[in-house]
Motif scaffolding. Structure first.
Motif, PDB file in Angstrom:
ATOM      1  N   LYS A 212       0.825  -1.214   0.000  1.00  0.00           N
ATOM      2  CA  LYS A 212       0.000   0.000   0.000  1.00  0.00           C
ATOM      3  C   LYS A 212       0.864   1.272   0.000  1.00  0.00           C
ATOM      4  CE  LYS A 212      -3.068   1.569   3.309  1.00  0.00           C
ATOM      5  NZ  LYS A 212      -3.860   1.204   4.478  1.00  0.00           N
ATOM      6  N   VAL A 213       1.872   1.291   0.869  1.00  0.00           N
ATOM      7  CA  VAL A 213       2.681   2.508   1.011  1.00  0.00           C
ATOM      8  C   VAL A 213       3.643   2.688  -0.167  1.00  0.00           C
ATOM      9  CG1 VAL A 213       4.407   3.667   2.476  1.00  0.00           C
ATOM     10  CG2 VAL A 213       2.488   2.481   3.539  1.00  0.00           C
ATOM     11  N   LEU A 214       4.160   1.572  -0.691  1.00  0.00           N
ATOM     12  CA  LEU A 214       5.246   1.710  -1.674  1.00  0.00           C
ATOM     13  C   LEU A 214       4.839   1.466  -3.124  1.00  0.00           C
ATOM     14  CD1 LEU A 214       8.129  -0.028   0.325  1.00  0.00           C
ATOM     15  CD2 LEU A 214       7.589   2.396   0.219  1.00  0.00           C
ATOM     16  N   GLN A 215       3.575   1.098  -3.374  1.00  0.00           N
ATOM     17  CA  GLN A 215       3.244   0.655  -4.731  1.00  0.00           C
ATOM     18  C   GLN A 215       3.513   1.698  -5.812  1.00  0.00           C
ATOM     19  OE1 GLN A 215      -0.671  -0.907  -5.067  1.00  0.00           O
ATOM     20  NE2 GLN A 215      -1.667   0.872  -4.169  1.00  0.00           N
ATOM     21  N   SER A 216       3.407   2.984  -5.459  1.00  0.00           N
ATOM     22  CA  SER A 216       3.653   4.012  -6.471  1.00  0.00           C
ATOM     23  C   SER A 216       5.130   4.031  -6.897  1.00  0.00           C
ATOM     24  CB  SER A 216       3.249   5.380  -5.941  1.00  0.00           C
ATOM     25  OG  SER A 216       4.034   5.697  -4.816  1.00  0.00           O
ATOM     26  N   LYS A 217       6.007   3.425  -6.075  1.00  0.00           N
ATOM     27  CA  LYS A 217       7.445   3.414  -6.405  1.00  0.00           C
ATOM     28  C   LYS A 217       7.853   2.158  -7.190  1.00  0.00           C
ATOM     29  CE  LYS A 217       8.557   5.947  -2.245  1.00  0.00           C
ATOM     30  NZ  LYS A 217       9.491   6.415  -1.325  1.00  0.00           N
ATOM     31  N   PHE A 218       6.948   1.161  -7.270  1.00  0.00           N
ATOM     32  CA  PHE A 218       7.311  -0.086  -7.942  1.00  0.00           C
ATOM     33  C   PHE A 218       7.300   0.074  -9.451  1.00  0.00           C
ATOM     34  CE2 PHE A 218       5.213  -2.555  -4.199  1.00  0.00           C
ATOM     35  CZ  PHE A 218       6.393  -2.477  -3.469  1.00  0.00           C
ATOM     36  N   THR A 219       8.222  -0.645 -10.112  1.00  0.00           N
ATOM     37  CA  THR A 219       8.177  -0.722 -11.572  1.00  0.00           C
ATOM     38  C   THR A 219       7.047  -1.695 -11.931  1.00  0.00           C
ATOM     39  OG1 THR A 219       9.667  -2.612 -11.632  1.00  0.00           O
ATOM     40  CG2 THR A 219      10.695  -0.427 -11.749  1.00  0.00           C
ATOM     41  N   THR A 220       6.652  -1.726 -13.189  1.00  0.00           N
ATOM     42  CA  THR A 220       5.593  -2.651 -13.631  1.00  0.00           C
ATOM     43  C   THR A 220       6.007  -4.088 -13.356  1.00  0.00           C
ATOM     44  OG1 THR A 220       5.266  -1.055 -15.395  1.00  0.00           O
ATOM     45  CG2 THR A 220       4.095  -3.144 -15.611  1.00  0.00           C
ATOM     46  N   GLU A 221       7.290  -4.405 -13.606  1.00  0.00           N
ATOM     47  CA  GLU A 221       7.776  -5.778 -13.381  1.00  0.00           C
ATOM     48  C   GLU A 221       7.719  -6.130 -11.898  1.00  0.00           C
ATOM     49  OE1 GLU A 221       9.692  -3.528 -15.171  1.00  0.00           O
ATOM     50  OE2 GLU A 221       9.067  -4.314 -17.118  1.00  0.00           O
ATOM     51  N   GLN A 222       8.142  -5.182 -11.062  1.00  0.00           N
ATOM     52  CA  GLN A 222       8.113  -5.439  -9.606  1.00  0.00           C
ATOM     53  C   GLN A 222       6.683  -5.681  -9.136  1.00  0.00           C
ATOM     54  OE1 GLN A 222      10.160  -1.929  -8.212  1.00  0.00           O
ATOM     55  NE2 GLN A 222      12.005  -3.068  -7.693  1.00  0.00           N
ATOM     56  N   MET A 223       5.756  -4.844  -9.625  1.00  0.00           N
ATOM     57  CA  MET A 223       4.354  -4.982  -9.220  1.00  0.00           C
ATOM     58  C   MET A 223       3.813  -6.341  -9.673  1.00  0.00           C
ATOM     59  SD  MET A 223       2.372  -3.070  -7.445  1.00  0.00           S
ATOM     60  CE  MET A 223       1.389  -4.313  -6.640  1.00  0.00           C
ATOM     61  N   ALA A 224       4.209  -6.764 -10.877  1.00  0.00           N
ATOM     62  CA  ALA A 224       3.723  -8.050 -11.398  1.00  0.00           C
ATOM     63  C   ALA A 224       4.251  -9.203 -10.540  1.00  0.00           C
ATOM     64  CB  ALA A 224       4.164  -8.213 -12.847  1.00  0.00           C
ATOM     65  N   SER A 225       5.529  -9.142 -10.151  1.00  0.00           N
ATOM     66  CA  SER A 225       6.057 -10.271  -9.349  1.00  0.00           C
ATOM     67  C   SER A 225       5.480 -10.249  -7.929  1.00  0.00           C
ATOM     68  CB  SER A 225       7.580 -10.321  -9.358  1.00  0.00           C
ATOM     69  OG  SER A 225       8.106  -9.099  -8.939  1.00  0.00           O
ATOM     70  N   ILE A 226       5.180  -9.056  -7.411  1.00  0.00           N
ATOM     71  CA  ILE A 226       4.548  -8.976  -6.087  1.00  0.00           C
ATOM     72  C   ILE A 226       3.117  -9.534  -6.154  1.00  0.00           C
ATOM     73  CG2 ILE A 226       3.619  -7.306  -4.396  1.00  0.00           C
ATOM     74  CD1 ILE A 226       6.335  -5.782  -4.844  1.00  0.00           C
ATOM     75  N   ASP A 227       2.394  -9.199  -7.233  1.00  0.00           N
ATOM     76  CA  ASP A 227       1.028  -9.729  -7.392  1.00  0.00           C
ATOM     77  C   ASP A 227       1.042 -11.247  -7.510  1.00  0.00           C
ATOM     78  OD1 ASP A 227      -0.486  -7.483  -7.116  1.00  0.00           O
ATOM     79  OD2 ASP A 227      -0.460  -6.968  -9.259  1.00  0.00           O
ATOM     80  N   GLU A 228       2.011 -11.744  -8.248  1.00  0.00           N
ATOM     81  CA  GLU A 228       2.123 -13.194  -8.438  1.00  0.00           C
ATOM     82  C   GLU A 228       2.398 -13.876  -7.089  1.00  0.00           C
ATOM     83  OE1 GLU A 228       5.129 -16.209 -10.677  1.00  0.00           O
ATOM     84  OE2 GLU A 228       5.033 -14.149 -11.468  1.00  0.00           O
ATOM     85  N   TYR A 229       3.294 -13.261  -6.309  1.00  0.00           N
ATOM     86  CA  TYR A 229       3.632 -13.811  -4.995  1.00  0.00           C
ATOM     87  C   TYR A 229       2.408 -13.792  -4.085  1.00  0.00           C
ATOM     88  CZ  TYR A 229       6.771 -15.025  -1.155  1.00  0.00           C
ATOM     89  OH  TYR A 229       7.413 -15.679  -0.128  1.00  0.00           O
ATOM     90  N   ARG A 230       1.680 -12.684  -4.133  1.00  0.00           N
ATOM     91  CA  ARG A 230       0.469 -12.544  -3.316  1.00  0.00           C
ATOM     92  C   ARG A 230      -0.530 -13.674  -3.631  1.00  0.00           C
ATOM     93  NH1 ARG A 230      -2.358  -8.033  -1.315  1.00  0.00           N
ATOM     94  NH2 ARG A 230      -1.362  -6.520  -2.664  1.00  0.00           N
ATOM     95  N   LYS A 231      -0.730 -13.917  -4.943  1.00  0.00           N
ATOM     96  CA  LYS A 231      -1.693 -14.948  -5.353  1.00  0.00           C
ATOM     97  C   LYS A 231      -1.285 -16.309  -4.814  1.00  0.00           C
ATOM     98  CE  LYS A 231      -3.445 -12.769  -9.476  1.00  0.00           C
ATOM     99  NZ  LYS A 231      -2.583 -12.254 -10.549  1.00  0.00           N
ATOM    100  N   LYS A 232       0.024 -16.569  -4.817  1.00  0.00           N
ATOM    101  CA  LYS A 232       0.518 -17.887  -4.407  1.00  0.00           C
ATOM    102  C   LYS A 232       0.498 -18.083  -2.890  1.00  0.00           C
ATOM    103  CE  LYS A 232       4.087 -19.926  -7.333  1.00  0.00           C
ATOM    104  NZ  LYS A 232       5.451 -19.635  -7.823  1.00  0.00           N
ATOM    105  N   TYR A 233       0.905 -17.067  -2.144  1.00  0.00           N
ATOM    106  CA  TYR A 233       1.213 -17.294  -0.723  1.00  0.00           C
ATOM    107  C   TYR A 233       0.476 -16.426   0.296  1.00  0.00           C
ATOM    108  CZ  TYR A 233       5.197 -19.728  -2.819  1.00  0.00           C
ATOM    109  OH  TYR A 233       5.991 -20.567  -3.563  1.00  0.00           O
ATOM    110  N   ILE A 234      -0.248 -15.402  -0.152  1.00  0.00           N
ATOM    111  CA  ILE A 234      -0.911 -14.532   0.832  1.00  0.00           C
ATOM    112  C   ILE A 234      -2.406 -14.853   0.835  1.00  0.00           C
ATOM    113  CG2 ILE A 234      -1.193 -12.130   1.657  1.00  0.00           C
ATOM    114  CD1 ILE A 234       1.790 -12.840   1.143  1.00  0.00           C
ATOM    115  N   PRO A 235      -2.953 -15.289   1.982  1.00  0.00           N
ATOM    116  CA  PRO A 235      -4.381 -15.617   1.997  1.00  0.00           C
ATOM    117  C   PRO A 235      -5.247 -14.381   1.759  1.00  0.00           C
ATOM    118  CG  PRO A 235      -3.363 -16.019   4.146  1.00  0.00           C
ATOM    119  CD  PRO A 235      -2.313 -15.439   3.278  1.00  0.00           C
ATOM    120  N   THR A 236      -6.434 -14.577   1.182  1.00  0.00           N
ATOM    121  CA  THR A 236      -7.289 -13.430   0.867  1.00  0.00           C
ATOM    122  C   THR A 236      -7.998 -12.896   2.109  1.00  0.00           C
ATOM    123  OG1 THR A 236      -8.850 -15.072   0.099  1.00  0.00           O
ATOM    124  CG2 THR A 236      -7.713 -13.781  -1.587  1.00  0.00           C
ATOM    125  N   ILE A 237      -8.160 -13.733   3.131  1.00  0.00           N
ATOM    126  CA  ILE A 237      -8.781 -13.238   4.377  1.00  0.00           C
ATOM    127  C   ILE A 237      -7.814 -13.361   5.541  1.00  0.00           C
ATOM    128  CG2 ILE A 237     -11.265 -13.407   3.987  1.00  0.00           C
ATOM    129  CD1 ILE A 237     -10.710 -16.394   5.323  1.00  0.00           C
TER     130      ILE A 237
END
Ligand code: OMP
Length: 218
Positions: A193-218
């Motif tokens: 939330k705090v840093l997303q404006s500083k991420f490159t498109t590639e960084q954001m994509a790999s963070i999203d991918e990681y989130r989908k794999k390992y971060i629960p939605t609730i």
């Protein structure tokens, strides 16, 4: 600036928070890594202590002793307990701090705990990062052995990850296992939330991918 933003800015400045490709203890390949050891100057340690102290004060947790497991927890307990008194005042004047020795001493003061006695005390554990929640188990064990009563656990970064045996995040599992809250300065969600404006498109994509794999939605 909030203490969360302050903490994240200091972590970026110290390069304690890095984005790239990192292999974790669990074997997971992570797009980010937090290395607490890089908070190694007076100024950054001061921000770190302030951030822990604010998170503890905000939580409203009542405790007698701040316990930092060896080795990394030792300076964390020492700097945070003094900052709690500086910020929180008299309420924190008698809060003790303690840590364990890795090796038991059989001469001098003896024993494996240095600092406040834990027996019969309300103990708050302070540590750096939680991923699968395995490193922290040892601290709970030590406090139990010393007949202390762990009332909560504070970490700097809650990576909010599922463990290999569960779809729930590790901090929730630890919290349920020991029946105590696990609080943090920042979580994975705060970092994004705090840093997303500083991420490159590639960084954001790999963070999203990681989130989908390992971060629960609730
Ligand atoms: P768990 O025992 O799985 O909760 O992992 C916590 C430990 O992993 C920390 O105490 C560190 O040794 C290490 N770690 C970090 O320091 N920073 C990270 O961003 C990720 C890890 C990790 O390897 O998971």
């Amino acid at each position: 600036m909030s203490y969360k933003q302050n903490f994240l800015q200091a972590a970026l400045d110290a390069e304690a928070l890095k984005f790239g490709t990192f292999t974790l203890k669990s074997g997971r390949i992570s797009p980010y890594f937090f290395n607490m050891g890089l908070f190694s100057t007076a100024k950054t340690l001061n921000v770190l202590a302030e951030s822990y102290a604010h998170a503890i004060i905000d939580s409203g947790i009542e405790f007698d002793v701040l316990f930092g497991p060896a080795y990394k927890g030792i300076p964390l307990a020492a700097i945070t307990v003094t900052k709690l008194y500086e910020i929180g005042g008299d309420k924190y004047a008698s809060i003790g701090y303690a840590f364990n020795r890795k090796e038991k001493k059989d001469h001098g003061e003896g024993g494996s705990i240095v600092g406040s006695v834990l027996k019969g005390k309300k103990v708050l554990i302070i540590d750096d990062v939680m991923t699968a929640g395995t490193a922290i188990n040892e601290a709970f064990g030590i406090i139990k052995e010393e007949q202390g009563n762990t009332v909560a656990c504070i970490i700097a970064v809650d990576r909010m990850e599922t463990t290999k045996d569960s779809n729930e995040c590790a901090t929730k599992i630890v919290s349920k296992r020991y029946g105590v809250p696990v609080i943090s300065i920042v979580s994975f969600n705060d970092i994004v939330k705090v840093l997303q404006s500083k991420f490159t498109t590639e960084q954001m994509a790999s963070i999203d991918e990681y989130r989908k794999k390992y971060i629960p939605t609730i």
